[in-house]
Motif scaffolding. Structure first.
Motif, PDB file in Angstrom:
ATOM      1  N   GLY A 161     -25.800   7.829   7.144  1.00 13.05           N
ATOM      2  CA  GLY A 161     -27.227   7.850   6.828  1.00 13.05           C
ATOM      3  C   GLY A 161     -27.601   8.842   5.762  1.00 13.05           C
ATOM      4  N   TYR A 162     -26.604   9.472   5.151  1.00 16.50           N
ATOM      5  CA  TYR A 162     -26.858  10.462   4.123  1.00 16.50           C
ATOM      6  C   TYR A 162     -27.526   9.786   2.925  1.00 16.50           C
ATOM      7  N   GLY A 163     -28.629  10.428   2.421  1.00 16.20           N
ATOM      8  CA  GLY A 163     -29.320   9.905   1.249  1.00 16.20           C
ATOM      9  C   GLY A 163     -30.497   9.022   1.563  1.00 16.20           C
ATOM     10  N   ASP A 178     -11.952  11.381   2.672  1.00 15.42           N
ATOM     11  CA  ASP A 178     -12.485  12.726   2.449  1.00 15.42           C
ATOM     12  C   ASP A 178     -14.001  12.698   2.256  1.00 15.42           C
ATOM     13  N   TRP A 179     -14.498  11.703   1.575  1.00 16.23           N
ATOM     14  CA  TRP A 179     -15.950  11.621   1.332  1.00 16.23           C
ATOM     15  C   TRP A 179     -16.701  11.397   2.629  1.00 16.23           C
ATOM     16  N   LYS A 180     -16.141  10.574   3.503  1.00 16.93           N
ATOM     17  CA  LYS A 180     -16.821  10.336   4.782  1.00 16.93           C
ATOM     18  C   LYS A 180     -16.844  11.581   5.652  1.00 16.93           C
ATOM     19  N   ASP A 181     -15.861  12.469   5.472  1.00 14.88           N
ATOM     20  CA  ASP A 181     -15.866  13.708   6.262  1.00 14.88           C
ATOM     21  C   ASP A 181     -17.012  14.619   5.872  1.00 14.88           C
ATOM     22  N   THR A 182     -17.385  14.686   4.595  1.00 18.71           N
ATOM     23  CA  THR A 182     -18.445  15.583   4.101  1.00 18.71           C
ATOM     24  C   THR A 182     -19.806  14.919   4.035  1.00 18.71           C
ATOM     25  N   GLU A 225       0.818  -1.214   0.000  1.00 24.95           N
ATOM     26  CA  GLU A 225       0.000   0.000   0.000  1.00 24.95           C
ATOM     27  C   GLU A 225       0.852   1.263   0.000  1.00 24.95           C
ATOM     28  N   GLU A 226       1.977   1.201   0.685  1.00 22.84           N
ATOM     29  CA  GLU A 226       2.788   2.406   0.819  1.00 22.84           C
ATOM     30  C   GLU A 226       3.661   2.665  -0.395  1.00 22.84           C
ATOM     31  N   GLU A 227       4.230   1.645  -0.984  1.00 25.13           N
ATOM     32  CA  GLU A 227       5.238   1.856  -2.013  1.00 25.13           C
ATOM     33  C   GLU A 227       4.752   1.492  -3.404  1.00 25.13           C
ATOM     34  N   ASP A 228       4.183   0.376  -3.551  1.00 26.85           N
ATOM     35  CA  ASP A 228       3.912  -0.164  -4.884  1.00 26.85           C
ATOM     36  C   ASP A 228       2.581   0.296  -5.454  1.00 26.85           C
ATOM     37  N   ASP A 229       1.548   0.421  -4.638  1.00 27.86           N
ATOM     38  CA  ASP A 229       0.208   0.652  -5.165  1.00 27.86           C
ATOM     39  C   ASP A 229      -0.230   2.075  -4.824  1.00 27.86           C
ATOM     40  N   GLU A 230       0.128   3.023  -5.617  1.00 27.37           N
ATOM     41  CA  GLU A 230      -0.304   4.402  -5.397  1.00 27.37           C
ATOM     42  C   GLU A 230      -1.791   4.567  -5.638  1.00 27.37           C
ATOM     43  N   GLU A 231      -2.300   3.816  -6.549  1.00 28.45           N
ATOM     44  CA  GLU A 231      -3.729   3.915  -6.858  1.00 28.45           C
ATOM     45  C   GLU A 231      -4.575   3.506  -5.674  1.00 28.45           C
ATOM     46  N   ALA A 232      -4.166   2.445  -4.987  1.00 32.42           N
ATOM     47  CA  ALA A 232      -4.912   2.021  -3.813  1.00 32.42           C
ATOM     48  C   ALA A 232      -4.815   3.064  -2.718  1.00 32.42           C
ATOM     49  N   LEU A 233      -3.675   3.694  -2.574  1.00 26.80           N
ATOM     50  CA  LEU A 233      -3.513   4.730  -1.551  1.00 26.80           C
ATOM     51  C   LEU A 233      -4.383   5.931  -1.847  1.00 26.80           C
ATOM     52  N   GLN A 234      -4.466   6.314  -3.165  1.00 28.63           N
ATOM     53  CA  GLN A 234      -5.307   7.447  -3.528  1.00 28.63           C
ATOM     54  C   GLN A 234      -6.773   7.149  -3.291  1.00 28.63           C
ATOM     55  N   LYS A 235      -7.202   5.945  -3.561  1.00 26.15           N
ATOM     56  CA  LYS A 235      -8.605   5.560  -3.303  1.00 26.15           C
ATOM     57  C   LYS A 235      -8.918   5.621  -1.813  1.00 26.15           C
ATOM     58  N   ALA A 236      -7.981   5.206  -1.016  1.00 25.53           N
ATOM     59  CA  ALA A 236      -8.211   5.258   0.426  1.00 25.53           C
ATOM     60  C   ALA A 236      -8.334   6.698   0.913  1.00 25.53           C
ATOM     61  N   ARG A 237      -7.522   7.591   0.384  1.00 26.88           N
ATOM     62  CA  ARG A 237      -7.609   8.986   0.793  1.00 26.88           C
ATOM     63  C   ARG A 237      -8.921   9.620   0.339  1.00 26.88           C
ATOM     64  N   ASN A 238      -9.348   9.336  -0.881  1.00 29.91           N
ATOM     65  CA  ASN A 238     -10.625   9.878  -1.382  1.00 29.91           C
ATOM     66  C   ASN A 238     -11.795   9.381  -0.543  1.00 29.91           C
ATOM     67  N   TRP A 239     -11.746   8.134  -0.098  1.00 29.23           N
ATOM     68  CA  TRP A 239     -12.827   7.577   0.731  1.00 29.23           C
ATOM     69  C   TRP A 239     -12.866   8.259   2.083  1.00 29.23           C
TER      70      TRP A 239
END
Length: 342
Positions: free
Chosen positions: A334-336, A326-330, A310-324
């Motif tokens: 129970g939204y929706g 951020d979404w939970k913060d906003t 997760e830290e070195e090889d898979d940047e895409e997985a790390l970016q998905k985790a960060r986006n998730w």
């Protein structure tokens, strides 16, 4: 027969002495058949009867070629000599010579029966000449050595019952006639009938004794065979068991190959061995083989590999985790969900 009259008194005394001793032994006054007094009477009786039998043979009183009417009434009683000899021979108790005594008694009884049969005294079948052999008068249908059939056994049983009845009738007749003969008041016809009845009684006794002798001889023979057999080893011998072959609790071998043995299998190699095998097969490169630190378990090693990926090889997985995150913060929990709004 004139010769019989010449030797009659002495011969009659020997017969009477032997018969009297046999009757005393049959009465059973002594407590044991092996007592010295009993065996002394047996020897005396055998000696008297053997001397009488030798005189009868010398005088040639009987012949198988003559008829019963040719025998005088006074000589008929000497026909009993072989039967009395057989009965007294059986009363000997020397166990070391028991087989010899049985064979001798059997010969005496057979000689008596053959002589009676030649004179037509009674209707009976001669037993075998030796135990286990087929005799001249034995019923046909069974080969020598074969098991007797049910019909033969029934015939033998009926013959025994009939002989027993005849024996009782003869004893009753003899008891009623003995007083006349012994007192000397009986005529020649009564004396003749009395002796013939005695002979017929001893025919039944001889047939019974022969059956008992044959049974005892078979027992002695079986015992001798058992003694000659090699002794069995002491203690129960355990049978040699064949080695137990492993088996699989499945229906067949094909099912076992597909589904396994039915229980969790144990690991056959370590993680390092597995990576080494994969490296030799060219699936993974030698650089990708993880290096295990001393004391690190397989679970910790897999966790470290995942974190490193997760830290070195898979940047895409790390970016998905960060986006998730951020979404939970906003978007609160129970939204929706608008269905239960009032």
């Amino acid at each position: 027969m004139a010769e019989a009259g010449a030797g009659g008194p002495r011969l009659a005394e020997l017969l009477a002495a032997g018969r009297r001793l046999w009757e005393e032994l049959e009465a059973g006054a002594e407590p044991s058949s092996g007592a010295p007094a009993v065996q002394d009477k047996v020897r005396q009786g055998l000696d008297a009867l053997q001397r009488a039998a030798a005189m009868v043979a010398q005088l040639e009183l009987f012949s198988e070629n003559e008829e019963l009417d040719e025998v005088s009434s006074a000589d008929l009683k000497f026909l009993l000599l072989p039967a009395l000899l057989g009965a007294l021979t059986l009363k000997q108790v020397d166990l070391s010579r028991r087989q010899q005594h049985l064979e001798s008694a059997r010969d005496h009884f057979l000689r008596f029966l053959k002589l009676c049969r030649s004179y037509g005294l009674g209707t009976f079948q001669l037993p075998p000449t030796a135990p286990g052999e087929e005799g001249a008068g034995s019923p046909p249908g069974n080969p020598p050595g074969a098991q007797p059939s049910l019909v033969a056994m029934a015939m033998s049983r009926n013959a025994k019952i009939e002989r027993y009845k005849q024996k009782k009738e003869l004893e009753n007749k003899l008891a009623s006639m003995s007083c006349f003969v012994e007192s000397g008041t009986a005529d020649d016809d009564q004396i003749r009938e009395f002796y013939i009845l005695q002979i017929q009684k001893w025919i039944s006794i001889s047939l019974e004794e022969l059956e008992s002798i044959d049974q005892e001889m078979m027992i002695l023979k079986s015992r001798d065979v058992a003694k000659q057999a090699p002794a069995a080893p002491r203690g129960p011998s355990r049978p040699v068991r064949a080695p137990v072959r492993p088996f699989i609790l499945t229906r067949d071998a094909a099912q076992a190959r597909v589904f396994g043995a039915g229980y969790p299998g144990l690991p056959t190699m370590t993680v390092d061995d597995w990576y080494e095998q994969r490296r030799r097969q060219g699936i993974v490169s030698g650089q990708s083989v993880p290096q295990r630190a001393p004391g690190v378990s397989d679970e910790e090693l897999q966790k470290q590999q995942q974190e490193k990926k997760e830290e070195e090889d898979d940047e895409e997985a790390l970016q998905k985790a960060r986006n998730w995150d951020d979404w939970k913060d906003t978007h609160p929990r129970g939204y929706g969900n608008r269905q239960n709004m009032g």
